[in-house]
Design an enzyme around this catalytic site. Structure first.
Site, PDB file in Angstrom:
ATOM      1  N   TYR A  33       0.864  -1.188   0.000  1.00 33.74           N
ATOM      2  CA  TYR A  33       0.000   0.000   0.000  1.00 33.74           C
ATOM      3  C   TYR A  33       0.895   1.231   0.000  1.00 33.74           C
ATOM      4  CZ  TYR A  33      -3.274   3.585   1.735  1.00 33.74           C
ATOM      5  OH  TYR A  33      -4.029   4.713   1.893  1.00 33.74           O
ATOM      6  N   ASP A  56       9.277   2.716  -0.290  1.00 35.84           N
ATOM      7  CA  ASP A  56       8.261   3.423   0.473  1.00 35.84           C
ATOM      8  C   ASP A  56       8.416   3.005   1.928  1.00 35.84           C
ATOM      9  OD1 ASP A  56       6.100   4.526   1.692  1.00 35.84           O
ATOM     10  OD2 ASP A  56       4.596   3.683   0.337  1.00 35.84           O
ATOM     11  N   LYS A 110       4.412   8.936   8.938  1.00 31.98           N
ATOM     12  CA  LYS A 110       4.186   8.328  10.249  1.00 31.98           C
ATOM     13  C   LYS A 110       5.223   8.778  11.303  1.00 31.98           C
ATOM     14  CE  LYS A 110       1.104   4.945   8.423  1.00 31.98           C
ATOM     15  NZ  LYS A 110       1.132   4.312   7.133  1.00 31.98           N
TER      16      LYS A 110
HETATM   17  C1  LIG Z   1       0.520   4.843   5.794  1.00 32.43           C
HETATM   18  C2  LIG Z   1       1.237   4.623   4.517  1.00 32.43           C
HETATM   19  C3  LIG Z   1       1.130   5.497   3.423  1.00 32.43           C
HETATM   20  C4  LIG Z   1       0.177   6.647   3.415  1.00 32.43           C
HETATM   21  O1  LIG Z   1       0.474   7.598   4.388  1.00 32.43           O
HETATM   22  P1  LIG Z   1      -0.688   8.622   4.843  1.00 32.43           P
HETATM   23  O2  LIG Z   1       0.000   9.514   5.826  1.00 32.43           O
HETATM   24  O3  LIG Z   1      -1.774   7.787   5.422  1.00 32.43           O
HETATM   25  O4  LIG Z   1      -1.115   9.345   3.616  1.00 32.43           O
HETATM   26  C5  LIG Z   1       1.920   5.262   2.320  1.00 32.43           C
HETATM   27  N1  LIG Z   1       2.775   4.225   2.274  1.00 32.43           N
HETATM   28  C6  LIG Z   1       2.896   3.353   3.290  1.00 32.43           C
HETATM   29  C7  LIG Z   1       3.884   2.253   3.195  1.00 32.43           C
HETATM   30  C8  LIG Z   1       2.124   3.522   4.434  1.00 32.43           C
HETATM   31  O5  LIG Z   1       2.229   2.637   5.430  1.00 32.43           O
END
Ligand SMILES: *Cc1c(COP(=O)(O)O)cnc(C)c1O
Length: 432
Positions: free
Chosen positions: A147, A242, A270
């Protein structure tokens, strides 16, 4: 019994549904895959959160990952308060942003420069644009089971057949956008190689969660990731890690450092904001020089690097940098997971708990899942039962069996063994 009482939460949820679609601002919060109304949380301290009915829960969600130090850590809250009395945003450069940039760039072998944004989604969206700007190519390769936020071209799953162009998983995404994305299964180097060979002239980047933690915890091997790195280099395609979850979660250098692999671009979110809305993308000096105003790739943000969010991130990272922080957290998590796993093994339950650093995932399967298709959707019914049991007994897990759990620095050994005991009883209840 105290814990089943959720009258306030239920009432607030009814009210919320009047004003917000589904009563929430992010879909998974709606408790659709578990029982009962979502909890309305009013406060948190350390590893515990308290709902509007005054029930207390040991929290393993940690706001979905950011709160690696637990809730309301005084050394994070105080700098936030000190900063905000001077004003919350100026739309100008600020000194705290420099300090956060410095602690990040000077303690990470895999990047030179960074740009702050306000969410993980924004970080990923910008990193993709940067990769396209650098390479002059359009297509991207992603993996089923990863994701990357709600970026149009990444809300895409595989179409039919091998290595096909994606089809969107959300309404509102033009098929032409989805067609720019190729979706592959994880852990299949041959298919990746074949796809890169075929489309190298069109593919700007490969994007992966090096520690896929949004669809269960689908741990990949170091050699798979290292070979992916080599293939990208051979084919002239950029590699984006990511690290919105893994960044600062498995170490100060994230998954790149954990596996010792140099990606071309890294995204963060995060933890980097210490509980405030912050994301970031980072790369070498050369690549980051493509970003406006230095270069032609445009990206901007009214509230980017606002001082309050920078103060939260800086305070958090300073603590994470202390000697032994990650080692201790990983050890505690391993002991916690080990306690539950041995209980399951003794009882002969088909339960497999995946763990890396302070991330864990309870799966109802005999062997660890490596790809998205390894996960049996029917096992989610068991998770639903476990989730209800745990809520009744004062433990909060994210409300979906596809979500991982997080241990924070605020979870003491005693908290973890208490939790392990309750989780084992919960498994006894639902499985025997
Ligand atoms: C949480 C997450 C996102 C999205 O971040 P948001 O702050 O919710 O927009 C993108 N990539 C990964 C791997 C994530 O865990």
């Amino acid at each position: 019994m105290k814990y089943p009482e959720r009258h306030q939460s239920a009432q607030l949820f009814e009210e919320a549904k009047k004003y917000f679609p589904g009563g929430v601002h992010s879909p998974v919060r709606a408790f659709k895959s578990v029982s009962g109304p979502p909890l309305f949380i009013k406060k948190g301290s350390g590893c515990r959160i308290v709902d509007e009915d005054d029930n207390t829960y040991l929290d393993f969600c940690g706001s979905w990952g950011p709160l690696i130090l637990g809730h309301a850590h005084p050394d994070v809250i105080n700098p936030i308060l000190e900063t905000m009395v001077n004003g919350t945003s100026f739309g100008t450069p600020n000194k705290i942003g420099n300090e956060l940039g410095k602690i990040i760039c000077e303690n990470n072998r895999y990047l030179d420069k960074i740009r702050f944004v306000s969410s993980g989604t924004e970080a990923v969206m910008s990193a993709i644009r940067l990769a396209r700007g650098i390479t002059g190519k359009s297509k991207i390769i992603k993996f089923e089971g990863c994701y990357h936020g709600h970026v149009d071209s990444l809300l895409v799953k595989a179409g039919s057949g091998l290595a096909t162009f994606g089809v969107s998983t959300s309404a509102g995404i033009p098929p032409s956008f989805a067609a720019e994305t190729i979706v592959l299964p994880l852990n299949d180097l041959d298919l990746l190689n074949a796809t890169l060979s075929k489309y190298r002239e069109e593919v700007a980047c490969v994007i992966i969660e090096p520690i896929p933690a949004n669809n269960g915890l689908l741990l990949q091997t170091q050699s798979y990731l290292a070979s992916m790195r080599d293939l990208c280099t051979q084919h002239g395609v950029l590699l984006i890690f990511d690290e919105v979850i893994s960044g600062y979660r498995v170490g100060f250098e994230g998954a790149a450092g954990y596996y010792n692999i140099q990606p071309d671009i890294i995204t963060y979110g995060k933890i980097i904001g210490g509980g405030m809305p912050v994301g970031a993308y980072a790369a070498s000096k050369e690549y980051m020089s493509y970003i406006s105003p230095e270069g032609p790739v445009y990206q901007a943000g009214t509230l980017s690097a606002n001082p309050v969010a920078m103060a939260a991130g800086l305070a958090t990272l300073k603590i994470l940098k202390t000697e032994g922080f990650y080692l201790q957290l990983e050890q505690r998590t391993a002991d916690f997971v080990g306690q539950i796993q041995s209980h399951c093994d003794n009882k002969g339950y088909q339960v497999c708990i995946q763990q890396i650093g302070s991330i864990f995932w309870i799966s109802f399967s005999k062997v660890p899942a490596v790809t998205a298709s390894d996960i049996d959707p029917s096992s989610m019914e068991l998770f639903k039962n476990l989730h209800s049991y745990l809520l009744m007994h004062g433990i909060y897990l994210g409300p979906s069996g596809y979500e991982v759990g997080f241990v924070s620095g605020a979870h003491k050994r005693s908290d973890l063994s208490e939790a392990a005991g309750i989780i084992c009883s919960g498994l006894d209840e639902i499985l025997s």
